[in-house]
Design a protein around this motif. Structure first.
Motif, mmCIF file in Angstrom:
data_model
loop_
_atom_site.group_PDB
_atom_site.id
_atom_site.type_symbol
_atom_site.label_atom_id
_atom_site.label_comp_id
_atom_site.label_asym_id
_atom_site.label_seq_id
_atom_site.Cartn_x
_atom_site.Cartn_y
_atom_site.Cartn_z
ATOM 1 N N ARG A 1 4.377 6.908 4.724
ATOM 2 C CA ARG A 1 4.831 7.986 3.844
ATOM 3 C C ARG A 1 4.570 9.362 4.447
ATOM 4 O O ARG A 1 5.021 10.377 3.888
ATOM 5 C CB ARG A 1 4.159 7.855 2.477
ATOM 6 N N VAL B 1 0.813 -1.218 0.000
ATOM 7 C CA VAL B 1 0.000 0.000 0.000
ATOM 8 C C VAL B 1 0.852 1.277 0.000
ATOM 9 O O VAL B 1 0.556 2.207 -0.760
ATOM 10 C CB VAL B 1 -0.984 -0.010 1.189
ATOM 11 N N PRO B 2 1.934 1.379 0.794
ATOM 12 C CA PRO B 2 2.724 2.618 0.751
ATOM 13 C C PRO B 2 3.407 2.872 -0.588
ATOM 14 O O PRO B 2 3.915 3.984 -0.810
ATOM 15 C CB PRO B 2 3.768 2.396 1.866
ATOM 16 N N CYS C 1 -4.434 5.219 -3.761
ATOM 17 C CA CYS C 1 -4.873 4.720 -2.460
ATOM 18 C C CYS C 1 -6.305 5.154 -2.180
ATOM 19 O O CYS C 1 -7.127 4.370 -1.682
ATOM 20 C CB CYS C 1 -3.931 5.232 -1.370
ATOM 21 N N ASP D 1 -5.492 4.154 4.669
ATOM 22 C CA ASP D 1 -4.626 5.302 4.939
ATOM 23 C C ASP D 1 -3.655 5.015 6.078
ATOM 24 O O ASP D 1 -2.527 5.512 6.082
ATOM 25 C CB ASP D 1 -5.469 6.530 5.271
ATOM 26 N N ARG E 1 -1.005 8.618 -3.733
ATOM 27 C CA ARG E 1 -2.093 9.031 -2.845
ATOM 28 C C ARG E 1 -3.443 8.893 -3.548
ATOM 29 O O ARG E 1 -4.420 8.442 -2.953
ATOM 30 C CB ARG E 1 -1.880 10.487 -2.415
ATOM 31 N N TRP F 1 -0.948 3.232 4.525
ATOM 32 C CA TRP F 1 -0.187 4.138 3.659
ATOM 33 C C TRP F 1 0.639 5.130 4.488
ATOM 34 O O TRP F 1 1.580 5.743 3.969
ATOM 35 C CB TRP F 1 -1.166 4.905 2.761
#
Length: 325
Positions: free
Chosen positions: A94, A24-25, A32, A88, A29, A91
């Motif tokens: 980041r 996911v990261p 995601c 999120d 953005r 994620w």
């Protein structure tokens, strides 16, 4: 056989989470955000019971304000907001001290600054929009604190989520003995945050408040901690913005002098309810917010609500006295 299968399932869940947490990261953005919307839509279709709870909650909370189709839309969006919150969080490696303001804007942050670094404070949070990023943002804003962690049934997952939630400087502690830990932290002029919109069993330290005109049982821990330590309570929530961004809103301090636990908890909710009425979808509507139905209730409660004698006693006690902690 059941125990063996559970061990296998838990290890498969861990393996899946490790893979997802690494992938996911790597996405943008925007990707995601779009993935979360799709996942939330799928959840709203597959989780029939959760959707039924959400629709029942919306019906009793808003009455005829929304049509059945509008309630379906709000329920679907609620699933999407929850999916955004979870993705999120995965994620969030980041996010850094240098870039988090590119994704999170602030409103009324000076409400916390007025107490200075030498004063302890409590942030009263709600399951509205991205409550995980609210916590991370507070860490980046030098509001680092000790927070009680909700453990998973699969304990193998706990270290991954603990690392994610502590990355901006917080210290997570287990629920067992957690309130005592928070008391000690606040006495040492530390900080903490508590989610105050969860339904609590009436046998626990709880109070009955009015939530959309319906009685519900919530924690009194923040009120007790305020009484014991003098730490001010500042409610806060996040609001979704376009393109996967958020606004972190700090509310005015809750006045607690001369108030009972019930009145303090009610004041925290009253600070937040207008935001939910204006934009309902980001709240966690698939959660059972009204598990207990008062005797002689003059309004409809959700289908899952059940009578409970101890809850009736809590209501009867009202705001007159504080329960024994």
């Amino acid at each position: 056989m059941r125990s063996a299968w559970k061990r296998i399932r838990y290890r498969l869940e861990l393996a899946g989470l490790v893979v997802v947490a690494k992938l996911v990261p790597l996405v943008s953005r925007r990707s995601c955000h779009r993935l979360a919307l799709a996942l939330g839509t799928l959840m709203s279709i597959l989780d029939r019971h959760g959707r039924k709870v959400a629709l029942s909650n919306l019906t009793v909370a808003f009455g005829d304000r929304f049509s059945p189709r509008e309630r379906e839309r709000i329920a679907r969006k609620s699933f999407q907001h929850f999916a955004r919150t979870m993705l999120d969080l995965l994620w969030s490696p980041r996010l850094t001290l240098e870039n988090f303001r590119d994704y999170i804007e602030l409103e009324n942050f000076e409400e916390t600054a007025r107490y200075g670094p030498e004063r302890s404070i409590m942030i009263a949070c709600y399951h509205y929009s991205n409550f995980e990023w609210l916590s991370l943002a507070c860490g980046f804003l030098d509001l680092k604190g000790t927070i009680i962690s909700q453990e998973f049934k699969n304990s193998l997952l706990d270290p991954i989520f603990k690392k994610l939630r502590e990355q901006s400087g917080h210290d997570l502690v287990p629920r067992q003995g957690g309130i005592v830990r928070l008391y000690k932290v606040l006495r040492r002029k530390g900080r903490t945050a508590l989610l105050v919109d969860l339904t609590l069993h009436p046998k626990m330290p709880s109070v009955a408040i009015d939530c959309f005109g319906l009685k519900t049982s919530v924690t009194s821990a923040h009120a007790w901690l305020n009484e014991q330590t003098g730490a001010p309570i500042i409610p806060a929530h996040t609001e979704p913005l376009p393109n996967g961004r958020y606004r972190l809103v700090f509310h005015p301090k809750v006045e607690s002098n001369g108030r009972s636990y019930q009145q303090i908890a009610q004041a925290c909710w009253n600070s937040f309810e207008p935001y939910v009425r204006e934009n309902p979808a980001p709240w966690l509507w698939m959660y059972k917010h009204w598990r207990y139905r008062p005797a002689g209730a003059d309004r409809s409660y959700p289908f899952y609500a059940r009578p409970h004698r101890r809850f009736d006693k809590t209501i009867a006690r009202g705001a007159s006295t504080n329960p024994v902690s």
